[in-house]
Each structure stands twice: as C-alpha cells, then as structure tokens.
Write a protein that holds these residues in place. Structure first.
Motif, PDB file in Angstrom:
ATOM      1  N   GLU A 224       7.549 -32.828  52.558  1.00  0.00           N
ATOM      2  CA  GLU A 224       6.267 -32.986  51.877  1.00  0.00           C
ATOM      3  C   GLU A 224       5.622 -31.630  51.565  1.00  0.00           C
ATOM      4  N   ASP A 225       5.452 -30.792  52.570  1.00  0.00           N
ATOM      5  CA  ASP A 225       4.850 -29.479  52.369  1.00  0.00           C
ATOM      6  C   ASP A 225       5.693 -28.437  53.088  1.00  0.00           C
ATOM      7  N   PRO A 226       6.740 -27.930  52.444  1.00  0.00           N
ATOM      8  CA  PRO A 226       7.680 -27.041  53.132  1.00  0.00           C
ATOM      9  C   PRO A 226       7.157 -25.626  53.380  1.00  0.00           C
ATOM     10  N   VAL A 227       6.048 -25.223  52.751  1.00  0.00           N
ATOM     11  CA  VAL A 227       5.540 -23.859  52.950  1.00  0.00           C
ATOM     12  C   VAL A 227       4.943 -23.734  54.349  1.00  0.00           C
ATOM     13  N   ILE A 228       5.461 -22.781  55.143  1.00  0.00           N
ATOM     14  CA  ILE A 228       4.930 -22.588  56.496  1.00  0.00           C
ATOM     15  C   ILE A 228       4.283 -21.214  56.670  1.00  0.00           C
ATOM     16  N   TRP A 229       4.687 -20.217  55.903  1.00  0.00           N
ATOM     17  CA  TRP A 229       4.046 -18.902  55.932  1.00  0.00           C
ATOM     18  C   TRP A 229       4.014 -18.321  54.529  1.00  0.00           C
ATOM     19  N   ARG A 230       3.001 -17.514  54.256  1.00  0.00           N
ATOM     20  CA  ARG A 230       2.913 -16.804  52.980  1.00  0.00           C
ATOM     21  C   ARG A 230       1.976 -15.614  53.114  1.00  0.00           C
ATOM     22  N   THR A 231       2.162 -14.635  52.256  1.00  0.00           N
ATOM     23  CA  THR A 231       1.306 -13.439  52.306  1.00  0.00           C
ATOM     24  C   THR A 231      -0.028 -13.671  51.620  1.00  0.00           C
ATOM     25  N   GLY A 232      -0.017 -14.505  50.553  1.00  0.00           N
ATOM     26  CA  GLY A 232      -1.211 -14.591  49.734  1.00  0.00           C
ATOM     27  C   GLY A 232      -1.374 -13.314  48.911  1.00  0.00           C
ATOM     28  N   MET A 233      -2.442 -13.257  48.136  1.00  0.00           N
ATOM     29  CA  MET A 233      -2.715 -12.081  47.306  1.00  0.00           C
ATOM     30  C   MET A 233      -3.798 -11.248  47.990  1.00  0.00           C
ATOM     31  N   THR A 234      -3.368 -10.175  48.645  1.00  0.00           N
ATOM     32  CA  THR A 234      -4.288  -9.285  49.350  1.00  0.00           C
ATOM     33  C   THR A 234      -4.024  -7.847  48.919  1.00  0.00           C
ATOM     34  N   VAL A 262      11.080  -5.800  49.311  1.00  0.00           N
ATOM     35  CA  VAL A 262      11.328  -4.629  48.468  1.00  0.00           C
ATOM     36  C   VAL A 262      10.796  -4.918  47.070  1.00  0.00           C
ATOM     37  N   SER A 263      10.118  -3.939  46.473  1.00  0.00           N
ATOM     38  CA  SER A 263       9.525  -4.167  45.152  1.00  0.00           C
ATOM     39  C   SER A 263       9.597  -2.907  44.301  1.00  0.00           C
ATOM     40  N   THR A 264       9.500  -3.125  43.002  1.00  0.00           N
ATOM     41  CA  THR A 264       9.486  -1.990  42.083  1.00  0.00           C
ATOM     42  C   THR A 264       8.146  -1.264  42.073  1.00  0.00           C
ATOM     43  N   ASP A 265       7.176  -1.689  42.908  1.00  0.00           N
ATOM     44  CA  ASP A 265       5.951  -0.897  43.064  1.00  0.00           C
ATOM     45  C   ASP A 265       6.185   0.292  43.997  1.00  0.00           C
ATOM     46  N   GLY A 266       7.430   0.436  44.483  1.00  0.00           N
ATOM     47  CA  GLY A 266       7.785   1.578  45.314  1.00  0.00           C
ATOM     48  C   GLY A 266       7.587   1.353  46.794  1.00  0.00           C
ATOM     49  N   LYS A 267       7.181   0.152  47.197  1.00  0.00           N
ATOM     50  CA  LYS A 267       6.892  -0.111  48.603  1.00  0.00           C
ATOM     51  C   LYS A 267       7.979  -0.972  49.259  1.00  0.00           C
ATOM     52  N   ILE A 268       8.246  -0.646  50.508  1.00  0.00           N
ATOM     53  CA  ILE A 268       9.136  -1.430  51.376  1.00  0.00           C
ATOM     54  C   ILE A 268       8.277  -1.866  52.553  1.00  0.00           C
ATOM     55  N   LEU A 269       7.984  -3.164  52.645  1.00  0.00           N
ATOM     56  CA  LEU A 269       6.999  -3.660  53.598  1.00  0.00           C
ATOM     57  C   LEU A 269       7.648  -4.591  54.628  1.00  0.00           C
ATOM     58  N   VAL A 270       7.161  -4.499  55.851  1.00  0.00           N
ATOM     59  CA  VAL A 270       7.635  -5.344  56.952  1.00  0.00           C
ATOM     60  C   VAL A 270       6.497  -6.249  57.391  1.00  0.00           C
ATOM     61  N   TRP A 271       6.775  -7.560  57.442  1.00  0.00           N
ATOM     62  CA  TRP A 271       5.739  -8.560  57.691  1.00  0.00           C
ATOM     63  C   TRP A 271       6.010  -9.303  59.006  1.00  0.00           C
ATOM     64  N   ARG A 272       4.910  -9.645  59.690  1.00  0.00           N
ATOM     65  CA  ARG A 272       5.022 -10.470  60.894  1.00  0.00           C
ATOM     66  C   ARG A 272       4.302 -11.788  60.651  1.00  0.00           C
ATOM     67  N   LYS A 273       4.737 -12.819  61.376  1.00  0.00           N
ATOM     68  CA  LYS A 273       4.174 -14.160  61.198  1.00  0.00           C
ATOM     69  C   LYS A 273       2.946 -14.341  62.091  1.00  0.00           C
ATOM     70  N   GLU A 274       1.902 -14.885  61.495  1.00  0.00           N
ATOM     71  CA  GLU A 274       0.683 -15.207  62.239  1.00  0.00           C
ATOM     72  C   GLU A 274       0.603 -16.715  62.452  1.00  0.00           C
ATOM     73  N   ARG A 275      -0.199 -17.128  63.461  1.00  0.00           N
ATOM     74  CA  ARG A 275      -0.300 -18.550  63.795  1.00  0.00           C
ATOM     75  C   ARG A 275      -0.978 -19.368  62.704  1.00  0.00           C
ATOM     76  N   ASP A 276      -1.807 -18.744  61.904  1.00  0.00           N
ATOM     77  CA  ASP A 276      -2.525 -19.491  60.873  1.00  0.00           C
ATOM     78  C   ASP A 276      -1.708 -19.648  59.593  1.00  0.00           C
ATOM     79  N   GLY A 277      -0.405 -19.334  59.652  1.00  0.00           N
ATOM     80  CA  GLY A 277       0.444 -19.497  58.474  1.00  0.00           C
ATOM     81  C   GLY A 277       0.463 -18.295  57.556  1.00  0.00           C
ATOM     82  N   ARG A 278      -0.183 -17.199  57.978  1.00  0.00           N
ATOM     83  CA  ARG A 278      -0.191 -15.991  57.150  1.00  0.00           C
ATOM     84  C   ARG A 278       0.953 -15.064  57.556  1.00  0.00           C
TER      85      ARG A 278
END
Length: 522
Positions: A224-234, A262-278
């Motif tokens: 039904e709702d498979p999204v469990i984490w996302r960055t959002g636009m920040t 990895v992105s063509t904006d020149g950044k390589i970013l490492v993300w961690r999972k938060e409890r609120d789905g972020r």
C-alpha cells in the motif's frame, strides 16, 4: 395394394461375381515384385548400369598415352628444389623463431560453439505503461537472494522532472507463472528515478535516487505505502539528479546500513535513517576543481572553485576507505573517506563537507559514465575499470596515473561497465550510440570481455536493443552468478544466462591478471 414389407425385404443368396486382377500380372511383366505371392521374377544387378563391371574410380578407360602424360607432369626437379630450400633456409628459421617467441596468440583457444549457445536470453521484461510514456530503463539491481530483479524508469536524455511520472518495477524470476509484461510490484514515483540499489542483506529494501535530487527507500513487502524513508527537499538535498546510490555498512551497528548518494552537483553524501522516516545527512564530500590533485602528465583541468559533477562511484574491495569516482570532466579520481581537508564549497550544509580527491588518472575524451573496482585483484595493483562518452574502456591501477589498457569499443557512448563477481579476467560493458570499431557490432549491445581470450576485443556481444536504442545499465547477479541483467532505452530489461566459460574461474586466473598488469606496467 402394396405387398407386405416381409415380402419386399427377404434374405437370399445370389451367385458370386469374379473380377480378374490385372495388377499382379502387369507388375510381374515389368519384374517389379511387391510380395512373395507371385511367381519367380527375373532380376538384374542395379549397382551398376551395365552387366559388365569395371573400376568405378574413373569414368573412362585410361589410355597408355594419358598415363605417360600424367607421369611426366609429376616429375620433380629435385636439384632445383634443393637449391631453393638452401636459399630460403635462414629466412624461414628466423621467422619460425620469431613466431615461437611471440605472445600474440597467448591464451587463444579455438571455440567451435556458436555464440548464441554461449549466452542465452532467459527473460525479456517490460512494463507496458512505462513504455507507452517512452520511459527508459535507467538502472537495474538484484536483491539479496538473487531471485528478484528491479528496474527504475525515467529519462536519461532530458525531460521535465517536475511533471514526469515514473516507476520502480520488480520481478521474481523464481515465481511460477512469471509474466514478463506484468511486474510483481509497481511503485509510482512523481519524479524520474535515475538509479536503484537493493539492500545487501534485506531482500525487500530498495533505495532510489531521483532526478529531483531526493533519495527514497521503499519496502517492497508493503504494497500500500512502500516508502519508509526519504530525504525530502532540504538544504542538504542534492540540487542535481542523483546518478548513483550505494548501501554502506555501518561500522557501529552491524545490522544497519547507511546510504551514499552521488550527483552531478559535485557532492557525495552519506545519509542515516531517522525514526520519523527521514534520511538525515551524516557526512559528505564535495568535488571542487581547485582541490583535485594536479599531474604534469595529464591535461590541464578547468582549475578553479567550480564544482565537478560526479556521475559514478565504486569502492575498493580491499580498503573500505578508498573509492573511485567518474566525473563529467572526463577524469577518474581516487578518493578517500578519511580525508580531513574541508571542501571549498559555496552552498551551506548542516555538516561540513570534505575534499576527498587524492589522485587524478588519465582522462577519457568525454565525461566518465561508469567506474568499477575489481573485486578480486590483490592490493598490489588494485585495478579498476572506467568508461565514458569516448567509447573507450580504460583498465587502471591505483598506483599510477596512466591507464594500463585502453579499449576502443564503440564509436560513441559507453554507459556502463561492470567487473564480473566470479571471474577476475571478465567484465561487461553496455554500449550506447554508434558501432563497434573492432567487430562492427550493432547499436545497443552488451559486450562480454575475457582477458584470457583477448585483451583487445569482446569474447561475445549480445544484441540487446534495436538501432538508436542504447543500453544504459547492467548488473551481474552475485548469488546466481550465471545471470546478467541489462536495461535499455526501449524500456526493456533482458536477463542473460552466461555459460560456464564466463562463470568458472581458471586455476591460475589471478596470476594471469597480475602478470598481464605487470607486463603492461613494465
């Protein structure tokens, strides 16, 4: 009055009628016996056309004159022959010695089997609704069990990411009644999905990078709702499309993994999972031209404080801190997560970004689209592959800036290269637009190289797509090692089955690769 029925129909016996058979007599007259019921038949030998037998090796009797002429024709002037052989003896021995010392045919083996018998197409998968929108397969990934393949749909040739709907689709190849045009799961995504990566140990988790710069994680077990984490636009989100996403093991928590984008904006970013789905930014790196090491042996970079667009990344299998990236400027770069120097980055971020580049390798003639570190080779050389828009595949050692081998595979683009997970001498490449210089392969091919057979041309090329439809992505299956998935611009994923030639390692294959690299280096 009519007679009664009994009088009209009554049993009776009439005289028999004899019909003389002329067939047997006619056959007998022609001596064509069909059975043993006829009389004796006179026969003749049919192995020859006449009753007089003769030697059938010639069509006519030879005359004595013809025999004499033939004997005269085969007479040899042995004196002249001996004189000729003595004159050319030194030259022939010289050439034989040269051929004996040559290594031109090292590893060459005659292959009597057809290429179609070596690699077979097991499945042709597609999602018709995505194809109706002219969407392309931008990425493919195998899950942790090796039984499920996923693909992302989007566009690599432009498009409006704010309005273009796309999809993530999965197929379980082990499921009975597999429908190649009906995925087991379809996830609607509001922006083009540019890359995918299944979790290395949890088969239902898959991460994707979007054209919008966001990162999303889906749980395929939730319909039904498979999204469990996302960055959002920040402020931390990428400002350009995400072209690669990787799961990284968490050193502090074995059962957890972080995400790298990895992105063509020149950044390589490492993300961690938060409890609120972020997905929250844990650490990051920025590629700035001014902070990329210079080399007098390389062409000059566009030095300055401009961001260098990153298109691809691959981690070393021997040092988890070392990774290689491909950039739009055409360079493969050796980088390290242990870098401490802060990046000269213009935009703000919730965590300080560092400059990871340590070494720039010899460039391609255009943007680098894919890099792949060898999962086998010893740390002595630490080899990796790169490919790009110049149609070349470069074999590099991390110990030197110049490429060990440069293969001109296509006249135009190569979008993806992957090292085999089971054969140290085998890799695959996906060709885009243009034809192969070596063997004039059709546009949209998947090429398999085997350095044991040749270091200059593919061992086999599989036609994936029609003309003007490049192959954008491919991935080996680590669990079911005979499977290779490839996605193309037609919106199709083909699953290829490799023969044991490409999946069974030879007894001295590691030594062969090390010897090959050492000889080229010397």
């Amino acid at each position: 009055p009519r007679p009664p029925l009994a009088a009209m129909f009554a049993d009776g016996t009439g005289p028999g009628a004899d019909v003389e058979s002329l067939w047997r007599s006619a056959r007998s007259a022609r001596c064509e016996a069909k059975s043993c019921q006829t009389g004796k038949i006179s026969t003749a030998e049919t192995a020859v056309q006449s009753h007089t037998s003769r030697d059938a090796s010639v069509q006519t009797d030879q005359s004595k004159d013809a025999v004499q002429d033939f004997q005269q024709e085969i007479q040899v002037d042995y004196a002249s022959l001996l004189s000729f052989l003595q004159r050319v003896e030194d030259a022939v021995i010289k050439e034989l010695n040269k051929n004996w010392k040559s290594r031109a045919f090292d590893g060459f083996e005659v292959n009597w089997t057809d290429q179609n018998e070596t690699v077979l197409c097991l499945h042709t998968l597609s999602y018709p609704e995505a194809q109706d929108q002219n969407l392309q397969v931008t990425s493919v990934s195998w899950n942790a069990t090796g039984s499920v393949v996923a693909c992302s749909y989007g566009r690599l040739d432009g498009g409006d990411w704010s309005t273009e709907k796309s999809y993530v689709c999965t197929w379980n190849l082990d499921r009975r009644g597999l429908n190649p045009q009906r995925p087991d799961l379809v996830v609607d995504v509001p922006s083009s999905v540019m890359c995918l990566a299944f979790h290395p140990s949890q088969p239902s988790l898959i991460a994707g990078g979007l054209f919008s710069g966001e990162l999303v994680v889906w749980d395929t077990s939730r319909t039904e709702d498979p999204v469990i984490w996302r960055t959002g636009m920040t402020d931390d989100t990428h400002t350009d499309p995400v072209y690669q996403v990787n799961w990284l093991p968490d050193a502090k928590h074995r059962n957890h993994a972080r995400l790298l984008s990895v992105s063509t904006d020149g950044k390589i970013l490492v993300w961690r999972k938060e409890r609120d789905g972020r997905l929250a930014l844990a650490e990051g790196f920025a590629m700035v031209a001014q902070q990329i090491p210079r080399s007098t042996r390389l062409k000059k970079f566009a030095w300055g404080e401009a961001a260098v667009g990153v298109t691809s990344l691959s981690f070393s299998h021997f040092d988890p801190r070392v990774f290689v990236v491909g950039v739009e400027g055409g360079y493969p770069l050796k980088c390290s997560t242990a870098a401490e120097t802060l990046a000269l980055h213009r935009t703000g971020s919730s965590v300080p970004l560092r400059a990871p580049a340590e070494l720039a390798f010899s460039p391609h003639g255009g943007p680098v689209y894919s890099v792949s570190c060898s999962p086998f080779h010893r740390q002595v050389l630490n080899l990796f592959l790169s490919c790009g828009t110049d149609g070349q595949v470069h074999l590099h050692s991390m110990l030197q800036t110049q490429a060990l081998v440069s293969l001109q595979l296509s006249k135009k683009y190569l979008f993806c290269v992957r090292w085999s997970p089971v054969r140290p001498l085998v890799f695959a490449a996906a060709s885009g637009e243009g034809n192969c210089n070596q063997c004039f392969c059709s546009i949209g091919d998947v090429h398999l190289f085997d350095f044991e057979k040749s270091s200059q041309k593919p061992a086999v090329s599989m036609k994936q797509a029609a003309a003007e439809c490049p192959v954008y992505c491919l991935e080996f299956n680590i669990k079911q090692t005979r499977l290779l998935a490839a996605g193309d611009a037609t919106g199709t994923v083909k699953v290829w089955q490799l023969s044991s030639d490409f999946t069974e390692q030879g007894p001295r294959e590691m030594n062969h690769l090390e010897q090959l690299a050492s000889e080229i280096t010397d």
